[in-house]
Write a protein that holds these residues in place. Structure first.
Motif, PDB file in Angstrom:
ATOM      1  N   ARG A  23       7.722   0.909  -5.845  1.00  0.00           N
ATOM      2  CA  ARG A  23       7.637   2.222  -6.513  1.00  0.00           C
ATOM      3  C   ARG A  23       6.343   2.340  -7.315  1.00  0.00           C
ATOM      4  N   GLU A  24       5.979   1.224  -7.979  1.00  0.00           N
ATOM      5  CA  GLU A  24       4.743   1.191  -8.799  1.00  0.00           C
ATOM      6  C   GLU A  24       3.527   1.588  -7.966  1.00  0.00           C
ATOM      7  N   VAL A  25       3.549   1.127  -6.697  1.00  0.00           N
ATOM      8  CA  VAL A  25       2.408   1.359  -5.807  1.00  0.00           C
ATOM      9  C   VAL A  25       2.494   2.745  -5.147  1.00  0.00           C
ATOM     10  N   GLY A  26       3.682   3.362  -5.198  1.00  0.00           N
ATOM     11  CA  GLY A  26       3.847   4.678  -4.582  1.00  0.00           C
ATOM     12  C   GLY A  26       4.508   4.637  -3.217  1.00  0.00           C
ATOM     13  N   CYS A  27       5.065   3.468  -2.849  1.00  0.00           N
ATOM     14  CA  CYS A  27       5.741   3.341  -1.543  1.00  0.00           C
ATOM     15  C   CYS A  27       7.056   4.108  -1.555  1.00  0.00           C
ATOM     16  N   ARG A  28       7.486   4.539  -0.388  1.00  0.00           N
ATOM     17  CA  ARG A  28       8.832   5.080  -0.233  1.00  0.00           C
ATOM     18  C   ARG A  28       9.801   3.891  -0.230  1.00  0.00           C
ATOM     19  N   THR A  29      10.874   3.966  -1.001  1.00  0.00           N
ATOM     20  CA  THR A  29      11.804   2.829  -1.092  1.00  0.00           C
ATOM     21  C   THR A  29      13.222   3.249  -0.707  1.00  0.00           C
ATOM     22  N   ILE A  30      13.929   2.328  -0.067  1.00  0.00           N
ATOM     23  CA  ILE A  30      15.316   2.581   0.361  1.00  0.00           C
ATOM     24  C   ILE A  30      16.135   1.320   0.080  1.00  0.00           C
ATOM     25  N   ARG A  77       0.870  -1.186   0.000  1.00  0.00           N
ATOM     26  CA  ARG A  77       0.000   0.000   0.000  1.00  0.00           C
ATOM     27  C   ARG A  77       0.903   1.230   0.000  1.00  0.00           C
ATOM     28  N   PRO A  78       0.427   2.370  -0.497  1.00  0.00           N
ATOM     29  CA  PRO A  78       1.319   3.518  -0.717  1.00  0.00           C
ATOM     30  C   PRO A  78       2.029   4.027   0.529  1.00  0.00           C
TER      31      PRO A  78
END
Ligand code: NAD
Length: 281
Positions: A250-257, A228-229
């Motif tokens: 990223r596709e879903v809008g999550c913050r990624t690290i 979920r985002p």
């Protein structure tokens, strides 16, 4: 003024004991940190596996080296050759940094500290929150133990039923007995449990090798409907910088690290242990 980057008779050494190791950025990174701090010390990589590890550790004493970093396949084996272990290294059962204080060798594990510090540098506070962490190997265990000790409220661990699963069960036992965090472990193939645990997690972490060679482009996440985002998604993998898991997030809008910050911060923590000088990530 004395040029501290010049090799002289006084130049000190820290080692890096692993196999394979020739690809590592660590010697360049650590040597640059020493240079910046004005300390006449360098790091060199040595191809050391379990068969030569004992002699390599003895060389730290014999050559009066400041210490060493240790990586695969030596992290879980080296403890027996050292004089002392930090409480975290003891709990994790893994050592990635050795410090030599007048011939007394102490083992530390900075992987979990590096992961938590990298999150902090991104302005992410996981204290009091729930994490789902996939993996039960060295990196995963270090992250899970450090997170529990730093005040994460709940950790759901997932792993396939391979040789590492028992290590995950052991981590759950230690966390539940020795910290205020609640931990549980599930089979990674139990997709119902995976969906349920991710659903109320603040952060989802990959700490398996899936996403890097020979598993580039591969993830254990069945599809994006598990995300979920507002979920933060992290990966210990840093090469490639964008794993399949992070791409899906990223596709879903999550913050990624990705794992780059963890790699830098665990190295800086090792540097601090050798020098007692704090550097910023
Ligand atoms: P490890 O060998 O100790 O553990 C491997 C883990 O991957 C285990 O949990 C195992 O069950 C799991 N696994 C292996 N094959 C799998 C498959 N096909 N499907 C699902 N799970 C599978 O390794 P480690 O030292 O814990 O390293 C794990 C990852 O973390 C690697 O990618 C490593 O490069 C990375 N790492 C990054 C840093 C950093 O500073 N960023 C530090 C340490 C490790």
């Amino acid at each position: 003024m004395e040029d501290k980057s010049r090799i002289t008779g006084y130049t000190e050494l820290v080692g890096l004991f692993a196999y394979p190791i020739r690809h590592s950025n660590s010697p360049a990174m650590q040597t640059e940190l020493f240079r910046k701090a004005g300390i006449n010390c360098i790091q060199l990589a040595f191809e050391v596996d379990n068969s030569t590890l004992k002699d390599a550790v003895q060389a730290i004493r014999a050559l009066k080296m400041r210490g060493a970093n240790v990586s695969m396949p030596n992290k879980t084996v080296v403890g027996q050759y050292l004089d002392k272990l930090s409480p975290i290294a003891q709990l994790v059962g893994s050592v990635n940094t050795i410090v030599n204080e007048n011939g007394v060798l102490t083992g530390y594990c900075t992987d979990g500290i590096g992961y938590m510090k990298a999150l902090q540098e991104e302005g992410i506070d996981v204290r009091g929150q729930k994490m789902t962490v996939v993996g039960a190997g060295g990196a995963a265990t270090a992250i899970q133990i450090q997170a529990a000790m730093d005040g994460v409220a709940e950790i759901a661990i997932f792993n396939v039923k391979d040789a590492f699963y028992a290590a995950g069960e052991e981590t759950v036992r230690k966390i539940n007995e020795q910290t205020n965090c609640h931990a549980a472990i599930y089979d990674l193939n139990d997709h119902e449990a995976l969906r349920r645990e991710i659903a109320d997690s603040f952060l989802l972490a990959n700490a398996t090798g899936l996403g890097m060679k020979p598993y580039e482009g591969v993830t254990w996440l069945p599809n994006v409907s598990y995300l979920r985002p507002d979920l933060i998604v992290t990966d210990t993998v840093y090469a490639p910088p964008m794993t399949r898991l992070l791409e899906m997030a990223r596709e879903v809008g999550c913050r990624t690290i990705n794992g780059h910050g963890m790699m830098v911060c665990q190295g800086e923590e090792a540097f601090r242990l050798w020098t007692e000088k704090r550097v910023d990530c």
